[in-house]
Design a protein around this motif. Structure first.
Motif, PDB file in Angstrom:
ATOM      1  N   ALA A 205      -8.038   3.994  -8.717  1.00 14.18           N
ATOM      2  CA  ALA A 205      -7.325   2.892  -8.304  1.00 14.18           C
ATOM      3  C   ALA A 205      -5.641   3.261  -8.565  1.00 14.18           C
ATOM      4  CB  ALA A 205      -7.548   1.632  -8.643  1.00 14.18           C
ATOM      5  N   GLU A 206      -5.505   3.957  -9.762  1.00  9.96           N
ATOM      6  CA  GLU A 206      -3.932   4.091  -9.948  1.00  9.96           C
ATOM      7  C   GLU A 206      -3.684   5.462  -9.229  1.00  9.96           C
ATOM      8  OE1 GLU A 206      -4.292   3.025 -14.731  1.00  9.96           O
ATOM      9  OE2 GLU A 206      -4.112   4.859 -14.311  1.00  9.96           O
ATOM     10  N   VAL A 207      -4.590   6.311  -8.824  1.00  5.46           N
ATOM     11  CA  VAL A 207      -4.042   7.451  -8.181  1.00  5.46           C
ATOM     12  C   VAL A 207      -3.856   6.950  -6.636  1.00  5.46           C
ATOM     13  CG1 VAL A 207      -4.823   9.658  -7.065  1.00  5.46           C
ATOM     14  CG2 VAL A 207      -5.144   9.282  -9.526  1.00  5.46           C
ATOM     15  N   VAL A 208      -4.481   5.984  -6.264  1.00  5.40           N
ATOM     16  CA  VAL A 208      -4.207   5.464  -4.965  1.00  5.40           C
ATOM     17  C   VAL A 208      -2.941   4.852  -4.608  1.00  5.40           C
ATOM     18  CG1 VAL A 208      -5.176   3.856  -3.180  1.00  5.40           C
ATOM     19  CG2 VAL A 208      -6.848   5.431  -4.407  1.00  5.40           C
ATOM     20  N   GLU A 279      -5.584  -6.680  -7.118  1.00 12.81           N
ATOM     21  CA  GLU A 279      -4.981  -7.844  -6.449  1.00 12.81           C
ATOM     22  C   GLU A 279      -3.806  -7.080  -5.808  1.00 12.81           C
ATOM     23  OE1 GLU A 279      -4.623 -10.895  -9.324  1.00 12.81           O
ATOM     24  OE2 GLU A 279      -6.355 -11.672  -8.728  1.00 12.81           O
ATOM     25  N   GLU A 280      -2.942  -6.216  -6.470  1.00  9.49           N
ATOM     26  CA  GLU A 280      -1.979  -5.467  -5.791  1.00  9.49           C
ATOM     27  C   GLU A 280      -2.336  -4.639  -4.794  1.00  9.49           C
ATOM     28  OE1 GLU A 280       1.883  -2.661  -7.352  1.00  9.49           O
ATOM     29  OE2 GLU A 280       0.771  -3.859  -8.835  1.00  9.49           O
ATOM     30  N   LEU A 281      -3.559  -3.863  -4.845  1.00  7.14           N
ATOM     31  CA  LEU A 281      -3.671  -2.986  -3.700  1.00  7.14           C
ATOM     32  C   LEU A 281      -4.184  -3.929  -2.668  1.00  7.14           C
ATOM     33  CD1 LEU A 281      -5.660  -0.254  -5.812  1.00  7.14           C
ATOM     34  CD2 LEU A 281      -3.754  -0.023  -4.449  1.00  7.14           C
ATOM     35  N   TYR A 282      -4.844  -4.948  -2.926  1.00  2.70           N
ATOM     36  CA  TYR A 282      -5.229  -5.771  -1.540  1.00  2.70           C
ATOM     37  C   TYR A 282      -4.111  -6.591  -0.970  1.00  2.70           C
ATOM     38  CZ  TYR A 282      -8.094  -9.065   1.199  1.00  2.70           C
ATOM     39  OH  TYR A 282      -8.826  -9.860   1.952  1.00  2.70           O
ATOM     40  N   ARG A 283      -3.107  -6.762  -1.468  1.00  4.02           N
ATOM     41  CA  ARG A 283      -1.968  -7.547  -1.118  1.00  4.02           C
ATOM     42  C   ARG A 283      -1.304  -6.458  -0.160  1.00  4.02           C
ATOM     43  NH1 ARG A 283      -0.849  -9.853  -6.168  1.00  4.02           N
ATOM     44  NH2 ARG A 283       0.226  -8.169  -6.788  1.00  4.02           N
TER      45      ARG A 283
END
Length: 456
Positions: A205-208, A279-283
């Motif tokens: 997730a951090e790399v994404v 949540e940040e990636l979903y936003r």
């Protein structure tokens, strides 16, 4: 030709685990009698101290609270605490005002480097151990620079090895996330504007997030077998699985119960992501759906079926396991955030270790047994690779302070017991003092330690 140096312990590797051991040894030597000092040497293949430098991403935070540093749980009065580091760096008040238990990974790396620079330890950087062999009660350690050291014990902190799918061939465009930053710095000029990341854990997730932010015109495809990212369970009761006392309980538990508990609590550490990042990636993904300009794609319930590298990119075939449809993405790079496995021991330790695919038998004080438990003989201590016998903290920072103290205590206690018994054996059995020494040695030496096997 001079005889090899004799040490009480040689540390293989100088990451956080053996750094914590070096600090414990320094603090022990500062208060003990001269005859009780512990002589130690550490061998590290890197040219300088470093802790996962390839994943020091801007803004990435630690997943453990800062008091789980190198020393606090063992000795909160130590000068090597994270609090003292902040004081020395002139940021103590500012950090307190920040109101967080979780420093950035950059800051914690700086703390570890500060401690490594400060500790009074003999560290041979840029050197690798090539062989460790037993000769009676002594271990002979040979290094690739020709150094030969004799020691009573070794502490293996060799870390983890990258877990890479069988179909993957590591290259400039296909690499493990452990090498992410240096590989990205060397990446040929992107031409396709597309990246793929395999994995569903925190690192993936951090790399994404990093790729999406740093390549604002590129697509980022997150490929994972789950239906969606799962949040890490960092609730107070679940976090007790990382407590030092949990090691005692798990080690003495029946094998089936230990396996059950470890499996139940894998959501505290494996293939999970901090909820805030989820949540940040979903936003981000939702905002793109609203705008109609998509760059972030979650390829859920999917696997990578094949890869084919070309001169200017890498083709990644992704198959959706739900509907069976496969499509091919032409990418500039494929990042494998596929985790780690314990470093193999057989090539380093020879007959001192079981075969790499065999269960390890490990005592409570982290000694690896290759046969009968010889309490007075040389010992191989494992700083990691003991999850199935000691619990989830095995490969994590959570318990390095306490574990290193326990290893040091074991080294000192076993040395003291062996020295007294050797002195008695070489003297007169009729001498009253010798008889007293024998009784004291038998009484004070560490009790036989229950060993736990990985075998199910």
């Amino acid at each position: 030709m001079s005889a090899p140096e004799m040490m009480d312990v040689v540390g293989v590797g100088f990451g956080p685990a053996n750094l914590a051991l070096a600090i414990a040894i320094e603090e022990h030597n500062a208060v003990c009698a001269e005859s009780e000092r512990v002589r130690a040497l550490f061998v590290e293949r890197q040219d300088s101290f470093g802790w996962h430098p390839g994943m020091l991403l801007d803004g990435a935070t630690m997943q453990i609270a800062f008091p789980k540093d190198l020393v606090t749980f063992r000795n909160p009065r130590s000068g090597f605490t994270f609090f003292n580091y902040l004081f020395e760096r002139g940021r103590l008040v500012d950090f307190v005002n920040h109101q967080t238990f979780f420093p950035t990974r950059h800051e914690f790396h700086d703390y570890l480097s500060w401690a490594a620079d400060r500790v009074d330890a003999d560290v041979r950087f840029g050197t690798s151990v090539t062989d460790i062999a037993a000769d009676g009660d002594i271990l002979t350690v040979r290094c690739d620079d020709g150094t030969v050291v004799q020691t009573r014990n070794v502490a293996v902190g060799a870390g983890l090895t990258q877990r890479v799918p069988e179909w993957a061939r590591l290259s400039a465009r296909c690499f493990h996330n452990h090498d992410f930053l240096p590989r990205m710095a060397e990446l040929p000029q992107p031409t396709h504007g597309r990246f793929a990341v395999l994995g569903a854990g925190q690192s993936a997730a951090e790399v994404v997030q990093y790729l999406h932010a740093h390549y604002p015109h590129a697509e980022v495809h997150s490929v994972f077998s789950r239906y969606g990212y799962s949040p890490a369970d960092d609730s107070p009761y679940a976090n007790r699985i990382f407590d030092p006392s949990a090691v005692d309980e798990l080690h003495r538990a029946p094998a089936h119960e230990r396996e059950r508990l470890i499996a139940l609590h894998r959501s505290t550490n494996y293939s999970v992501v901090d909820l805030e990042l989820i949540e940040e990636l979903y936003r981000t993904e939702y905002a793109e759906r609203v705008s109609g300009h998509r760059r972030l794609f979650m390829r859920r319930a999917s696997t990578i079926e094949a890869v084919a590298e070309s001169a200017d990119g890498i083709e990644v075939t992704v198959r959706d396991a739900i509907d069976g449809i496969a499509d091919t993405l032409v990418c500039d790079a494929l990042v494998l955030a596929t985790g780690f496995r314990p470093a193999p021991l057989r090539s380093l330790l020879g007959d001192l270790a079981p075969a790499d695919d065999a269960p390890r038998v490990v005592t409570r004080d982290y000694r690896l047994l290759s046969g009968e438990d010889t309490s007075d003989g040389p010992a191989v201590y494992l700083q990691g690779g003991t999850e199935t016998t000691h619990g989830i903290t095995s490969s994590l920072l959570s318990n390095v302070a306490v574990r290193s103290g326990e290893i040091l205590d074991s080294i000192v206690a076993r040395r003291a017991g062996a020295a007294v018994l050797a002195r008695v054996d070489s003297g007169s059995t009729d001498d009253a003092a010798s008889r007293d020494d024998t009784d004291n040695a038998r009484r004070d030496r560490p009790a036989p330690t229950f060993a736990v096997s990985e075998a199910r």
